[in-house]
Design a protein around this motif. Structure first.
Motif, PDB file in Angstrom:
ATOM      1  N   PRO A 115       0.829  -1.224   0.000  1.00  0.00           N
ATOM      2  CA  PRO A 115       0.000   0.000   0.000  1.00  0.00           C
ATOM      3  C   PRO A 115       0.860   1.269   0.000  1.00  0.00           C
ATOM      4  CG  PRO A 115      -0.751  -1.556   1.674  1.00  0.00           C
ATOM      5  CD  PRO A 115       0.530  -2.103   1.129  1.00  0.00           C
ATOM      6  N   PHE A 116       1.971   1.210   0.710  1.00  0.00           N
ATOM      7  CA  PHE A 116       2.897   2.348   0.772  1.00  0.00           C
ATOM      8  C   PHE A 116       3.478   2.632  -0.629  1.00  0.00           C
ATOM      9  CE2 PHE A 116       7.363   3.730   1.340  1.00  0.00           C
ATOM     10  CZ  PHE A 116       7.157   4.925   2.007  1.00  0.00           C
ATOM     11  N   TRP A 117       3.939   1.574  -1.308  1.00  0.00           N
ATOM     12  CA  TRP A 117       4.529   1.770  -2.634  1.00  0.00           C
ATOM     13  C   TRP A 117       3.483   2.231  -3.656  1.00  0.00           C
ATOM     14  CZ3 TRP A 117       9.232   2.669  -2.237  1.00  0.00           C
ATOM     15  CH2 TRP A 117      10.086   1.906  -1.428  1.00  0.00           C
ATOM     16  N   GLU A 118       2.253   1.749  -3.515  1.00  0.00           N
ATOM     17  CA  GLU A 118       1.182   2.177  -4.427  1.00  0.00           C
ATOM     18  C   GLU A 118       0.965   3.683  -4.305  1.00  0.00           C
ATOM     19  OE1 GLU A 118      -0.434   0.603  -6.821  1.00  0.00           O
ATOM     20  OE2 GLU A 118       0.873  -1.099  -6.401  1.00  0.00           O
ATOM     21  N   SER A 119       0.966   4.172  -3.059  1.00  0.00           N
ATOM     22  CA  SER A 119       0.772   5.616  -2.853  1.00  0.00           C
ATOM     23  C   SER A 119       1.923   6.413  -3.445  1.00  0.00           C
ATOM     24  CB  SER A 119       0.682   5.952  -1.359  1.00  0.00           C
ATOM     25  OG  SER A 119      -0.352   5.255  -0.771  1.00  0.00           O
ATOM     26  N   ILE A 120       3.139   5.923  -3.243  1.00  0.00           N
ATOM     27  CA  ILE A 120       4.310   6.634  -3.806  1.00  0.00           C
ATOM     28  C   ILE A 120       4.186   6.694  -5.330  1.00  0.00           C
ATOM     29  CG2 ILE A 120       6.809   6.455  -4.235  1.00  0.00           C
ATOM     30  CD1 ILE A 120       6.500   7.293  -1.437  1.00  0.00           C
ATOM     31  N   LYS A 121       3.761   5.596  -5.921  1.00  0.00           N
ATOM     32  CA  LYS A 121       3.658   5.534  -7.385  1.00  0.00           C
ATOM     33  C   LYS A 121       2.672   6.572  -7.914  1.00  0.00           C
ATOM     34  CE  LYS A 121       2.691   1.804 -10.389  1.00  0.00           C
ATOM     35  NZ  LYS A 121       2.321   0.399 -10.342  1.00  0.00           N
ATOM     36  N   PHE A 160       5.345   6.580   7.947  1.00  0.00           N
ATOM     37  CA  PHE A 160       4.032   5.996   7.621  1.00  0.00           C
ATOM     38  C   PHE A 160       3.576   5.088   8.758  1.00  0.00           C
ATOM     39  CE2 PHE A 160       1.444   2.719   5.534  1.00  0.00           C
ATOM     40  CZ  PHE A 160       0.602   3.472   4.746  1.00  0.00           C
ATOM     41  N   ALA A 161       4.501   4.304   9.283  1.00  0.00           N
ATOM     42  CA  ALA A 161       4.168   3.329  10.328  1.00  0.00           C
ATOM     43  C   ALA A 161       3.788   3.993  11.644  1.00  0.00           C
ATOM     44  CB  ALA A 161       5.365   2.403  10.554  1.00  0.00           C
ATOM     45  N   ASP A 162       4.420   5.134  11.952  1.00  0.00           N
ATOM     46  CA  ASP A 162       4.154   5.768  13.250  1.00  0.00           C
ATOM     47  C   ASP A 162       3.174   6.933  13.161  1.00  0.00           C
ATOM     48  OD1 ASP A 162       5.769   3.942  14.416  1.00  0.00           O
ATOM     49  OD2 ASP A 162       7.053   5.373  15.461  1.00  0.00           O
ATOM     50  N   LYS A 175      -2.443   9.451  12.110  1.00  0.00           N
ATOM     51  CA  LYS A 175      -3.515   9.707  11.134  1.00  0.00           C
ATOM     52  C   LYS A 175      -3.658   8.528  10.162  1.00  0.00           C
ATOM     53  CE  LYS A 175      -6.767  12.211   9.528  1.00  0.00           C
ATOM     54  NZ  LYS A 175      -7.880  12.673  10.349  1.00  0.00           N
ATOM     55  N   VAL A 176      -2.542   7.936   9.766  1.00  0.00           N
ATOM     56  CA  VAL A 176      -2.612   6.759   8.880  1.00  0.00           C
ATOM     57  C   VAL A 176      -3.317   5.624   9.613  1.00  0.00           C
ATOM     58  CG1 VAL A 176      -1.262   5.000   7.656  1.00  0.00           C
ATOM     59  CG2 VAL A 176      -0.542   7.392   7.570  1.00  0.00           C
ATOM     60  N   GLU A 177      -3.021   5.499  10.905  1.00  0.00           N
ATOM     61  CA  GLU A 177      -3.659   4.443  11.699  1.00  0.00           C
ATOM     62  C   GLU A 177      -5.185   4.654  11.756  1.00  0.00           C
ATOM     63  OE1 GLU A 177      -2.270   4.289  15.706  1.00  0.00           O
ATOM     64  OE2 GLU A 177      -3.436   2.503  16.173  1.00  0.00           O
ATOM     65  N   GLU A 178      -5.568   5.919  11.932  1.00  0.00           N
ATOM     66  CA  GLU A 178      -6.992   6.236  12.059  1.00  0.00           C
ATOM     67  C   GLU A 178      -7.701   6.200  10.695  1.00  0.00           C
ATOM     68  OE1 GLU A 178      -7.541  10.058  14.149  1.00  0.00           O
ATOM     69  OE2 GLU A 178      -8.950  10.528  12.545  1.00  0.00           O
ATOM     70  N   THR A 179      -6.996   6.698   9.653  1.00  0.00           N
ATOM     71  CA  THR A 179      -7.585   6.809   8.313  1.00  0.00           C
ATOM     72  C   THR A 179      -6.608   6.226   7.290  1.00  0.00           C
ATOM     73  OG1 THR A 179      -8.450   8.936   9.076  1.00  0.00           O
ATOM     74  CG2 THR A 179      -8.692   8.470   6.735  1.00  0.00           C
ATOM     75  N   PRO A 180      -6.716   4.942   6.978  1.00  0.00           N
ATOM     76  CA  PRO A 180      -5.732   4.322   6.072  1.00  0.00           C
ATOM     77  C   PRO A 180      -5.668   4.991   4.698  1.00  0.00           C
ATOM     78  CG  PRO A 180      -7.058   2.649   7.165  1.00  0.00           C
ATOM     79  CD  PRO A 180      -7.681   3.976   7.504  1.00  0.00           C
ATOM     80  N   GLU A 181      -6.708   5.766   4.314  1.00  0.00           N
ATOM     81  CA  GLU A 181      -6.683   6.437   2.997  1.00  0.00           C
ATOM     82  C   GLU A 181      -5.758   7.653   2.997  1.00  0.00           C
ATOM     83  OE1 GLU A 181      -9.765   6.212   4.746  1.00  0.00           O
ATOM     84  OE2 GLU A 181      -9.829   4.148   3.992  1.00  0.00           O
ATOM     85  N   PHE A 182      -5.374   8.126   4.175  1.00  0.00           N
ATOM     86  CA  PHE A 182      -4.510   9.319   4.253  1.00  0.00           C
ATOM     87  C   PHE A 182      -3.182   9.038   3.533  1.00  0.00           C
ATOM     88  CE2 PHE A 182      -1.354  11.753   7.017  1.00  0.00           C
ATOM     89  CZ  PHE A 182      -1.530  12.933   6.325  1.00  0.00           C
ATOM     90  N   ILE A 183      -2.728   9.977   2.685  1.00  0.00           N
ATOM     91  CA  ILE A 183      -1.547   9.696   1.859  1.00  0.00           C
ATOM     92  C   ILE A 183      -0.272   9.533   2.692  1.00  0.00           C
ATOM     93  CG2 ILE A 183      -2.437  10.747  -0.241  1.00  0.00           C
ATOM     94  CD1 ILE A 183      -0.708  13.203   0.310  1.00  0.00           C
ATOM     95  N   GLY A 184      -0.228  10.180   3.852  1.00  0.00           N
ATOM     96  CA  GLY A 184       0.909   9.951   4.751  1.00  0.00           C
ATOM     97  C   GLY A 184       2.096  10.852   4.484  1.00  0.00           C
ATOM     98  N   PRO A 185       3.035  10.883   5.443  1.00  0.00           N
ATOM     99  CA  PRO A 185       4.155  11.829   5.373  1.00  0.00           C
ATOM    100  C   PRO A 185       5.136  11.577   4.220  1.00  0.00           C
ATOM    101  CG  PRO A 185       3.884  10.918   7.598  1.00  0.00           C
ATOM    102  CD  PRO A 185       2.999  10.126   6.707  1.00  0.00           C
ATOM    103  N   ALA A 186       5.533  10.331   3.985  1.00  0.00           N
ATOM    104  CA  ALA A 186       6.555  10.080   2.952  1.00  0.00           C
ATOM    105  C   ALA A 186       6.036  10.434   1.566  1.00  0.00           C
ATOM    106  CB  ALA A 186       6.996   8.608   2.980  1.00  0.00           C
ATOM    107  N   VAL A 187       4.768  10.162   1.321  1.00  0.00           N
ATOM    108  CA  VAL A 187       4.181  10.512   0.025  1.00  0.00           C
ATOM    109  C   VAL A 187       4.172  12.030  -0.131  1.00  0.00           C
ATOM    110  CG1 VAL A 187       2.032  10.462  -1.305  1.00  0.00           C
ATOM    111  CG2 VAL A 187       2.835   8.397  -0.143  1.00  0.00           C
ATOM    112  N   SER A 188       3.872  12.730   0.958  1.00  0.00           N
ATOM    113  CA  SER A 188       3.877  14.199   0.904  1.00  0.00           C
ATOM    114  C   SER A 188       5.280  14.723   0.599  1.00  0.00           C
ATOM    115  CB  SER A 188       3.384  14.778   2.237  1.00  0.00           C
ATOM    116  OG  SER A 188       2.120  14.258   2.554  1.00  0.00           O
ATOM    117  N   VAL A 189       6.290  14.103   1.182  1.00  0.00           N
ATOM    118  CA  VAL A 189       7.674  14.521   0.893  1.00  0.00           C
ATOM    119  C   VAL A 189       7.986  14.302  -0.587  1.00  0.00           C
ATOM    120  CG1 VAL A 189      10.122  13.962   1.291  1.00  0.00           C
ATOM    121  CG2 VAL A 189       8.562  14.163   3.226  1.00  0.00           C
ATOM    122  N   GLN A 190       7.491  13.203  -1.127  1.00  0.00           N
ATOM    123  CA  GLN A 190       7.750  12.915  -2.542  1.00  0.00           C
ATOM    124  C   GLN A 190       7.063  13.955  -3.432  1.00  0.00           C
ATOM    125  OE1 GLN A 190       9.733  10.197  -3.733  1.00  0.00           O
ATOM    126  NE2 GLN A 190       9.623  11.586  -5.464  1.00  0.00           N
TER     127      GLN A 190
END
Ligand code: FES
Length: 239
Positions: free
Chosen positions: A108-114, A158-160, A163-178
């Protein structure tokens, strides 16, 4: 001297739920958590599953949960942990499914990065001709790009991320950095698409600013700054 170490064990093939197992491990000076895992694997249980590759904090594959926090096993010193807490507990990263023991499913993490199109897109010549050829970036741009390009996609943030824990659809910090890395690049011509992707539902405006990502990033990429930058940029574009 030997120390007790707790390691999470889970094998989907034996039908049991995962649990922490105690190991007594001889600790040498200068030993990393990755060295410790090798010792358990080589001397006590060859079925222990964990990931690693570079051993030098570059590839990001050895990230696990160490004493409750996502960290790189190859970068974390055992003696530092013992000084901090006198105990060591090793578990798989949170917010991802467990494949076996300390190995998680990062798909799921790699899909978001892509989805961020993590590459430079130049569709047409830019109005500023200086950016069209062997482009020299000014120091501010270069510093920002270098810092965000340091992200090794270890997924600690992403793991810590609560917000990702509460809402798995959230794009997360690493994707935002990308996204930020591409948006901050003055040579890129896909600003609109990147803004649309990163500010849609589940995007940067859903961040609750817990800042756990800033604390755990092993490369000091400062994901919260990237999130704030994208939020501000999108407001400027709308005005
Ligand atoms: S083994 Fe590559 S980052 Fe740790």
């Amino acid at each position: 001297m030997s120390h007790n170490v707790k390691i999470f064990r889970y094998n989907p093939e034996n039908g049991k739920t995962g649990k922490l197992v105690d190991y007594s491990v001889k600790i040498n000076p200068g030993m990393s958590v990755l060295d410790l895992l090798h010792r358990v694997h080589d001397e006590q249980d060859g079925s222990l599953a964990y990931r690693y590759s570079c051993r030098g904090a570059i590839c990001g594959t050895c990230a696990i949960r160490i004493n409750g926090t996502a960290r790189l096993a190859c970068k974390t010193q055992v003696n530092d942990l013992l000084e901090e807490e006198k105990s060591i507990t090793l578990e798989p990263l949170s917010n991802m499914g467990i494949i076996k023991d300390l190995v998680v499913d990062k798909r799921p993490f790699w899909e978001s990065i892509k989805k961020t199109m993590p590459w430079l897109v130049r569709e047409n010549e830019l109005a500023d001709e200086r950016l069209n050829y062997e482009t020299k970036l000014d120091k501010v741009h270069l510093d920002q790009l270098n810092r965000s390009a340091d992200c090794i996609k270890c997924a600690c943030c992403f793991a810590d991320c609560p917000k990702v824990e509460e809402t798995p659809e959230f794009i997360g910090p690493a994707v935002s950095v990308q996204v930020y890395r591409q948006m901050f690049d003055p040579r890129d011509t896909k600003l609109d698409e990147r803004l649309t992707f990163s500010t849609a539902e589940g995007g940067v405006f859903d961040c609750d600013k817990h800042a756990a990502c800033v604390k755990v990033c092993p490369k000091d990429c400062r994901p919260l700054r990237a999130i704030t930058f994208i939020q501000n940029k999108s407001k400027q574009v709308v005005q």
